[in-house]
Scaffold this motif. Structure first.
Motif, PDB file in Angstrom:
ATOM      1  N   MET A 100       0.562  -1.027   0.275  1.00 16.35           N
ATOM      2  CA  MET A 100      -0.043  -0.360  -0.218  1.00 16.35           C
ATOM      3  C   MET A 100       0.957   0.859  -0.046  1.00 16.35           C
ATOM      4  SD  MET A 100      -2.997   1.296   2.334  1.00 16.35           S
ATOM      5  CE  MET A 100      -3.445   2.213   2.468  1.00 16.35           C
ATOM      6  N   GLY A 101       0.543   2.370  -0.619  1.00 16.00           N
ATOM      7  CA  GLY A 101       1.140   3.323  -0.817  1.00 16.00           C
ATOM      8  C   GLY A 101       1.378   4.629   0.266  1.00 16.00           C
ATOM      9  N   LEU A 102       1.960   5.129   0.024  1.00 13.64           N
ATOM     10  CA  LEU A 102       2.375   6.419   1.192  1.00 13.64           C
ATOM     11  C   LEU A 102       1.739   7.736   0.551  1.00 13.64           C
ATOM     12  CD1 LEU A 102       4.678   6.022   3.912  1.00 13.64           C
ATOM     13  CD2 LEU A 102       2.613   6.328   4.352  1.00 13.64           C
ATOM     14  N   TRP A 103       0.676   8.073   0.130  1.00 18.58           N
ATOM     15  CA  TRP A 103       0.278   9.224  -0.432  1.00 18.58           C
ATOM     16  C   TRP A 103       0.143  10.761   0.418  1.00 18.58           C
ATOM     17  CZ3 TRP A 103      -3.365   4.969  -0.860  1.00 18.58           C
ATOM     18  CH2 TRP A 103      -3.712   4.115  -1.935  1.00 18.58           C
ATOM     19  N   LEU A 104       0.921  11.466   0.620  1.00 21.12           N
ATOM     20  CA  LEU A 104       1.315  12.656   1.324  1.00 21.12           C
ATOM     21  C   LEU A 104       1.085  13.454   0.151  1.00 21.12           C
ATOM     22  CD1 LEU A 104       3.872  11.417   3.696  1.00 21.12           C
ATOM     23  CD2 LEU A 104       1.610  10.825   3.713  1.00 21.12           C
ATOM     24  N   HIS A 105       0.438  14.208  -0.420  1.00 23.71           N
ATOM     25  CA  HIS A 105      -0.356  14.847  -1.379  1.00 23.71           C
ATOM     26  C   HIS A 105      -0.919  15.696  -1.228  1.00 23.71           C
ATOM     27  CE1 HIS A 105      -2.692  12.839  -3.767  1.00 23.71           C
ATOM     28  NE2 HIS A 105      -1.616  11.564  -3.943  1.00 23.71           N
ATOM     29  N   LEU A 106      -1.761  16.922  -1.600  1.00 23.05           N
ATOM     30  CA  LEU A 106      -3.014  17.309  -2.075  1.00 23.05           C
ATOM     31  C   LEU A 106      -3.732  16.717  -2.649  1.00 23.05           C
ATOM     32  CD1 LEU A 106      -2.065  20.819  -1.640  1.00 23.05           C
ATOM     33  CD2 LEU A 106      -2.857  19.549   0.029  1.00 23.05           C
ATOM     34  N   PRO A 107      -5.145  16.423  -2.705  1.00 23.10           N
ATOM     35  CA  PRO A 107      -5.723  17.176  -1.463  1.00 23.10           C
ATOM     36  C   PRO A 107      -5.351  16.480  -0.206  1.00 23.10           C
ATOM     37  CG  PRO A 107      -7.652  16.336  -3.198  1.00 23.10           C
ATOM     38  CD  PRO A 107      -6.247  16.037  -3.636  1.00 23.10           C
TER      39      PRO A 107
ATOM     40  N   ARG B  50       4.657  14.798  16.226  1.00 22.96           N
ATOM     41  CA  ARG B  50       5.309  13.050  16.633  1.00 22.96           C
ATOM     42  C   ARG B  50       6.282  12.007  15.330  1.00 22.96           C
ATOM     43  NH1 ARG B  50       0.389  11.367  19.161  1.00 22.96           N
ATOM     44  NH2 ARG B  50       0.007  10.798  17.248  1.00 22.96           N
ATOM     45  N   LEU B  51       6.112  12.264  13.857  1.00 25.42           N
ATOM     46  CA  LEU B  51       6.494  11.802  13.196  1.00 25.42           C
ATOM     47  C   LEU B  51       7.636  12.997  12.937  1.00 25.42           C
ATOM     48  CD1 LEU B  51       7.018  10.659  10.494  1.00 25.42           C
ATOM     49  CD2 LEU B  51       5.532  12.361   9.352  1.00 25.42           C
ATOM     50  N   ARG B  52       7.125  14.724  13.448  1.00 30.22           N
ATOM     51  CA  ARG B  52       9.153  15.242  13.108  1.00 30.22           C
ATOM     52  C   ARG B  52       9.395  15.267  14.203  1.00 30.22           C
ATOM     53  NH1 ARG B  52       7.021  21.010  12.505  1.00 30.22           N
ATOM     54  NH2 ARG B  52       5.438  21.144  10.936  1.00 30.22           N
ATOM     55  N   GLN B  53       9.316  14.256  15.784  1.00 32.64           N
ATOM     56  CA  GLN B  53      10.040  13.872  16.607  1.00 32.64           C
ATOM     57  C   GLN B  53      11.043  12.618  15.987  1.00 32.64           C
ATOM     58  OE1 GLN B  53      11.324  15.143  18.865  1.00 32.64           O
ATOM     59  NE2 GLN B  53      12.384  14.328  20.062  1.00 32.64           N
ATOM     60  N   HIS B  54       9.851  11.546  15.236  1.00 27.70           N
ATOM     61  CA  HIS B  54      10.795  10.304  15.198  1.00 27.70           C
ATOM     62  C   HIS B  54      11.662  10.756  13.909  1.00 27.70           C
ATOM     63  CE1 HIS B  54      11.016   5.807  13.951  1.00 27.70           C
ATOM     64  NE2 HIS B  54      10.597   6.146  13.079  1.00 27.70           N
ATOM     65  N   LEU B  55      11.743  11.074  13.540  1.00 31.61           N
ATOM     66  CA  LEU B  55      12.420  12.167  11.768  1.00 31.61           C
ATOM     67  C   LEU B  55      13.756  12.471  12.802  1.00 31.61           C
ATOM     68  CD1 LEU B  55      10.391  13.082   8.742  1.00 31.61           C
ATOM     69  CD2 LEU B  55      10.914  10.688   9.893  1.00 31.61           C
ATOM     70  N   LYS B  56      13.443  13.166  13.807  1.00 33.09           N
ATOM     71  CA  LYS B  56      15.161  14.193  14.207  1.00 33.09           C
ATOM     72  C   LYS B  56      15.683  12.735  14.698  1.00 33.09           C
ATOM     73  CE  LYS B  56      15.790  17.186  17.562  1.00 33.09           C
ATOM     74  NZ  LYS B  56      15.277  18.559  18.418  1.00 33.09           N
TER      75      LYS B  56
ATOM     76  N   LEU C 265       2.353   6.044   9.455  1.00 32.38           N
ATOM     77  CA  LEU C 265       3.062   6.408   8.762  1.00 32.38           C
ATOM     78  C   LEU C 265       4.540   6.914   9.738  1.00 32.38           C
ATOM     79  CD1 LEU C 265       3.645   9.247   6.648  1.00 32.38           C
ATOM     80  CD2 LEU C 265       2.095  10.191   8.679  1.00 32.38           C
ATOM     81  N   ARG C 266       4.013   6.904  10.831  1.00 33.66           N
ATOM     82  CA  ARG C 266       5.845   8.058  11.500  1.00 33.66           C
ATOM     83  C   ARG C 266       6.996   6.357  11.191  1.00 33.66           C
ATOM     84  NH1 ARG C 266       6.276   7.223  17.691  1.00 33.66           N
ATOM     85  NH2 ARG C 266       3.831   6.542  17.249  1.00 33.66           N
TER      86      ARG C 266
END
Length: 446
Positions: free
Chosen positions: A1-8, A270-276, A336-337
């Motif tokens: 399954m893809g990760l669709w992180l775009h608009l809308p 939480r995602l930002r912290q994980h990537l950090k 997502l993370r």
């Protein structure tokens, strides 16, 4: 399954406004209706649309609201035509969306473009502070009257300006303010902006092409706005898109919608912290639903990063030479993370290296107006000139914009004079945007 992180921002339906989701469950095309008396339309005084616009204006703190079915682009153009008459000058930031340039052409307006602070590490234009904007306005007024000021906040990457200070400054100097807030949530109204454009698909649970134009204060007449909307909006607006505007903006201001957004923002943080923790560099952005990966710090062009990720099912919203922006949407996808973190670590392993060299800002004056009328230059007989040798391009007048899309920001405007320094910079941009910028430029024929 893809990760669709775009608009809308509804994320393929996950974050659709509940009322809109319910409508779309109805029999196909049952919602495809004309401007029936009980329905009305954006410029009709009575009916459901008029009532919905009034309710939305009150909820957002505006005096008037108009729904649009040609996206934020169409409403930005209508707003410009309401603010200025043919031949008048309007002050626009260099990171304007191309639709504003089109609005100047349609209205016979004279764009006065102002330079912005630039971050050489990311290659991104930054927001002006009040001192910078005061220098801009002073320099522009020294060359003649200005009808209005346009600001873009937040940017595609979620970078926000100090709108209360900037709007107050413009008003003190006698300028009405239009804020392109396609990527925002209506904060410009609290900052007392005169006109604000929202996109229901970029920052809400609405469908593409649904948008809203909001008016407040006494600097602009309602009739002027409605007249420009009449000129530019369709006489047969889509009932589905009108319902999308109503439902998504209602969701934005409802207790349910605010809870949903807070949950999404918490997941984004939480995602930002994980990537950090994974030591993946990010560009600081006040919007937790926009993740901006600093690819240049990883030694990767953002366009190359986007291509690599897309082939592995991760689709971002906006690749640029120094960054890659992901729109997490109203309801970020589950897992997502971990899923995105694994892919970004693999990206760094596959393509990463020493940080890219610093980006060079465009060699631009603080304010500049095209030497030839925008409409005349765009319609003039033209010819294609290669970027190399630079001497062949230097001194020529542009006949068409150079505009990577997205983000839709013109690097060159029709009627602008291309000096040698600008030609060298454009050549560099062509190397940074492979496949997005041609190796030729259309110029006015001599």
């Amino acid at each position: 399954m893809g990760l669709w992180l775009h608009l809308p921002a509804h994320g393929r339906g996950r974050g659709l406004a509940p009322e809109l989701r319910q409508l779309l469950r109805q029999p196909p095309a049952s919602w495809d209706l004309p401007e029936l008396p009980e329905l009305g339309g954006p410029l009709v005084a009575d009916g459901w649309v008029a009532e919905a616009q009034h309710t939305t204006a009150r909820a957002l703190g505006a005096s008037h609201c108009w729904f649009g079915v040609n996206g934020a682009s169409g409403l930005l153009q209508a707003a410009l035509l309401a603010l200025a008459r043919p031949g008048e000058r309007v002050l626009l930031p260099r990171n304007l969306h191309r639709s504003l340039l089109h609005g100047c052409l349609l209205g016979g307006l004279r764009p006065v473009l102002f330079d912005l602070p630039f971050d050489p590490a990311t290659g991104l234009w930054l927001q002006p502070d009040p001192a910078h904007l005061e220098r801009v306005i002073t320099a522009a007024l020294a060359q003649g009257p200005i009808a209005a000021l346009v600001l873009v906040s937040p940017t595609y990457q979620g970078l926000a300006a100090d709108l209360p200070a900037l709007v107050a400054l413009a008003h003190r100097l006698g300028l009405p303010v239009l804020v392109d807030q396609a990527h925002g949530y209506g904060e410009a109204l609290a900052a007392q902006a005169d006109l604000v454009v929202l996109s229901c698909q970029k920052s809400g649970g609405g469908l593409a092409q649904s948008a809203a134009l909001l008016l407040q204060g006494q600097r602009l007449q309602v009739g002027a706005v409605e007249r420009s909307l009449l000129w530019l909006q369709t006489s047969s607006p889509s009932a589905l898109l009108l319902a999308s505007a109503q439902a998504s903006l209602g969701q934005l201001t409802s207790a349910f919608g605010q809870r949903q957004r807070r949950r999404g923002e918490a997941r984004g943080l939480r995602l930002r912290q994980h990537l950090k923790q994974l030591e993946l560099p990010q560009v600081s952005s006040p919007d937790p639903l926009r993740l901006v990966l600093h690819t240049a710090a990883m030694g990767i062009n953002g366009l190359e990063a986007d291509d690599w990720l897309m082939r592995r099912g991760v689709i971002a919203e906006l690749p640029e030479p120094g960054t890659l922006t992901f729109c997490l949407g109203m309801r970020p996808p589950p897992g997502l993370r971990w899923r995105l973190g694994r892919q970004l670590v693999a990206l760094r392993t596959a393509l990463g290296g020493p940080p890219l060299p610093a980006f060079v800002p465009p060699p631009l004056p603080l304010v500049a107006e095209p030497e030839m009328d925008l409409g005349l230059a765009w319609r003039a007989p033209s010819e294609m000139v290669p970027l190399v040798p630079l001497a062949a391009l230097a001194g020529r007048l542009a006949a068409a914009p150079v505009c990577p899309y997205p983000p839709g920001i013109p690097l060159l405007v029709p009627g602008e004079r291309i000096d040698l320094a600008r030609a060298e910079w454009l050549s560099q941009q062509q190397r940074l945007w492979p496949g997005q910028i041609a190796d030729t430029v259309r110029v006015v024929a001599t």
